[in-house]
Each structure stands twice: as structure tokens, then as C-alpha cells.
Design a protein around this motif. Structure first.
Motif, PDB file in Angstrom:
ATOM      1  N   ARG A  47      71.205  25.910  17.403  1.00 34.98           N
ATOM      2  CA  ARG A  47      70.603  24.481  17.574  1.00 34.98           C
ATOM      3  C   ARG A  47      71.827  23.593  18.219  1.00 34.98           C
ATOM      4  NH1 ARG A  47      68.704  24.209  11.388  1.00 34.98           N
ATOM      5  NH2 ARG A  47      66.586  24.697  11.740  1.00 34.98           N
ATOM      6  N   ALA A  48      72.731  23.578  17.782  1.00 30.80           N
ATOM      7  CA  ALA A  48      73.908  22.832  18.582  1.00 30.80           C
ATOM      8  C   ALA A  48      74.225  23.348  20.031  1.00 30.80           C
ATOM      9  CB  ALA A  48      75.253  23.068  17.972  1.00 30.80           C
ATOM     10  N   ALA A  49      73.622  24.475  20.552  1.00 29.66           N
ATOM     11  CA  ALA A  49      73.617  24.834  21.971  1.00 29.66           C
ATOM     12  C   ALA A  49      72.298  24.608  22.451  1.00 29.66           C
ATOM     13  CB  ALA A  49      74.155  26.162  22.071  1.00 29.66           C
ATOM     14  N   GLY A  50      71.536  23.741  21.920  1.00 29.99           N
ATOM     15  CA  GLY A  50      70.288  23.358  22.657  1.00 29.99           C
ATOM     16  C   GLY A  50      69.024  24.596  22.386  1.00 29.99           C
ATOM     17  N   ILE A  51      69.262  25.442  21.588  1.00 32.19           N
ATOM     18  CA  ILE A  51      68.375  26.471  21.346  1.00 32.19           C
ATOM     19  C   ILE A  51      67.246  25.952  20.358  1.00 32.19           C
ATOM     20  CG2 ILE A  51      67.788  28.574  20.161  1.00 32.19           C
ATOM     21  CD1 ILE A  51      69.652  29.096  22.719  1.00 32.19           C
ATOM     22  N   GLU A  52      66.060  26.226  20.984  1.00 32.88           N
ATOM     23  CA  GLU A  52      64.847  25.715  20.221  1.00 32.88           C
ATOM     24  C   GLU A  52      63.910  26.668  19.667  1.00 32.88           C
ATOM     25  OE1 GLU A  52      62.924  23.500  23.482  1.00 32.88           O
ATOM     26  OE2 GLU A  52      64.501  22.121  23.666  1.00 32.88           O
TER      27      GLU A  52
END
Ligand code: UTP
Length: 291
Positions: A47-52
Motif C-alpha cells: 500500500r505504501a508503494a501505491g499498490i491498490e
């Protein structure tokens, strides 16, 4: 154009034989480091890497991993009634938004490459991250975020790499190295679990990858490799020359939690970092190490 990185595949269908008997009736990825299961660390890092969007590749006996991401509404109601705010918050962090996590089954554990291939409908035509939950990284910037940033710089495949002792190359996918700026390394070749004497370098891949979807085409055509398993490294080796391909020497310390000693070390390192536990752990540790 560099496509945004929104998807992650979490392969969790392995047998976890090194943790038997604990893993006889529970998934290795549910083993906790302090008070959170390994799988939770992966999802938070993603999530912190922008994964959705997430895809867990599960197998037999892994049902609790799917249930773990449910909303435990009866439990939440009870905790709310009892005013247990902290416990409620801990629970909230452990569910995923509706429709953002899917699972596919790897019916037979034929290897990591096969597990990724099982997620092909989820991956489609998009770049995607792979996270092996038993690799934990303690770092300032989450490891996958570092990889995603490198991907937005270079495009193409980016894998997280560490230097390992030469005697251990037979446990890893190892790089043959091209241009190297000390942080990003051009991948010229890849070998899975080479004997130390034959390893092209000691720079080895850990369980964080950003890959282009074309890896699926190679996985579909692969024979079984080292250990009789379909090896992701072999499919990645066939992608060399298709486009940019880099290894990233990430900042941080990696713990191999699939290994007993690595798992114990991670417990201590993560506990020491916690404000609520660190002082206590620091106080009792010397009792066990004093000669
Ligand atoms: P490991 O090499 O750690 O294997 O897999 P393992 O089965 O989990 O554990 P040991 O070696 O028997 O103790 C690396 C990652 O690849 C997944 C595992 O779940 C783990 O996240 N994997 C491996 C699969 O999903 N399917 C496979 O067929 C093999």
C-alpha cells in the motif's frame, strides 16, 4: 510510456516445510512477527508503494489467509461495546477495501514461476509487483516503494538485490551484472541457485520484484528447472534484452523469515523498534547472551 504500478501478486501456496510442524495446520505467512502476521507486513508495504489491487496465490490449507482479510464484524461490535479502541484499530488495519483482493488457487505447488503464472488473469497486460511475504525488510522507505520509484525512473523490470556470502549463492537467483552505478545494476544474466564456484556474482534477488506482463508468455513455455520446479528466475532470464532490466540495491535490512534463524532475528529487530516493547526487550536480552 511507463504504466502505473497498481497490482501486486502475493504467492503463498508454498508448503513451508522448514517450519513444520507449525505449518502442518497453518500457513507460514500467518506466522507473526511480534503481533502481526507476515502477510500483513507485505500488504502494508505494498500500500505504501501505491499498490491498490492484490492477488494472493493460495493452495491447500491456506484458507485462513483469505479469512484474515475479512472484516470481523462480530468481533468489532464486541470490541466497540467494550470500549477497546486500540484492539479495534489493530483489526481495522487488517482488512482490505472491498473488491481489492482476489485469490487464485495453485492446485499443486509446482514452484514460484508456476504460482505467478496462476495469477495471469489478474495480471493481464499490466506491470505488477511480486512480494514474497517471508522476506521482510526493515527500512526507512518501504522496500517496494524504493522499487516502484526505481521503476518510474527506468521502466521495465526491477528486482530487489542484496550481496550474499558466496557460499550461499545456491539459495538464490543470482545476477550477471552489466553497468553498475552502485545503486542500480543492469541485469545481463540470471541463474537460479548456482553453485558458489559457478555463480556469476554474489548479487542475489530477494522477494520483491516489479515485472512486465510479458513474463507470463515465458512462464507458459517453460520446462521445470532447478529442484523440479517452474522457476521464475528462468522466465525472467528470457526477458533480458526485451527492455530495461535492473537490480536495485535497496536501503534497509532484509530478514529471511522462511528460515528459522532469520525469523528469530526479525522478531528481535522488529520488537526493538517498537516503542511499547523495545525497552523491555533490550532489558531482558543480555540475560540470554551473557556467557
Ligand atoms: P519457498 O522457497 O520459501 O518455499 O517459497 P516454501 O514452500 O514456502 O517453504 P519451504 O522452503 O518448504 O520451507 C518462496 C515463496 O513462493 C511461494 C511460497 O509460498 C513463498 O511465498 N511458493 C513457492 C508458491 O506460492 N508456490 C510454490 O509452488 C512454491
Amino acid at each position: 510510456m511507463i504504466k502505473p504500478l497498481r497490482k501486486a501478486v502475493l504467492p503463498v501456496a508454498g508448503l513451508g516445510t522448514r517450519f513444520l510442524p507449525a505449518t502442518k495446520a497453518m500457513a507460514k505467512e500467518m506466522l507473526p512477527i511480534v503481533d502481526r502476521p507476515l502477510i500483513q507486513y507485505s500488504v502494508d508495504e505494498a500500500r505504501a508503494a501505491g499498490i491498490e489491487l492484490f492477488c494472493m496465490v493460495t493452495g491447500r490449507g491456506k484458507t485462513e489467509l483469505v479469512e484474515y482479510f475479512d472484516v470481523a464484524y462480530e468481533l468489532e461490535t464486541t470490541l466497540r461495546e467494550r470500549g477497546k479502541r486500540e484492539a479495534l484499530q489493530a483489526l481495522r488495519d487488517s482488512s482490505t477495501a472491498p473488491g481489492t483482493m482476489v485469490t487464485v488457487r495453485q492446485q499443486v505447488p509446482l514452484g514460484l514461476g508456476h504460482a505467478i503464472w496462476c495469477a495471469r488473469a489478474f495480471i493481464g497486460e499490466d506491470p505488477f509487483a511480486i512480494m514474497l511475504p517471508d522476506d521482510l525488510v526493515l527500512s526507512e522507505v518501504p522496500c517496494l516503494k524504493q522499487l516502484a520509484d526505481a521503476y518510474y525512473e527506468t521502466g521495465g523490470n526491477v528486482v530487489a538485490v542484496v550481496e550474499v556470502p558466496r557460499a550461499q549463492t545456491n539459495r538464490y537467483g543470482v545476477l550477471a551484472i552489466g553497468a553498475d552505478d552502485g545503486r542500480l545494476v543492469e541485469v545481463k544474466g540470471l541463474v537460479e541457485k548456482p553453485e558458489p564456484a559457478k555463480a556469476p556474482s554474489t548479487l542475489s534477488i530477494i522477494g520483491r520484484y516489479v515485472l512486465m506482463p510479458s513474463v507470463l508468455r515465458h512462464l507458459a513455455n517453460l520446462e521445470r528447472g532447478a529442484g523440479g520446479e517452474v522457476q521464475l528466475t528462468d522466465a525472467m532470464a528470457r526477458m533480458i534484452g526485451e527492455g530495461p532490466f535492473h537490480g536495485l540495491r535497496f536501503e534497509g535490512h532484509r530478514f529471511d523469515c522462511g528460515d528459522k534463524a532469520g525469523f528469530l532475528e526479525a522478531q528481535i529487530a522488529f520488537a526493538l523498534k517498537r516503542p511499547d516493547l523495545g525497552p523491555m526487550v533490550r532489558a531482558f536480552l543480555p540475560r540470554y547472551v551473557a556467557s
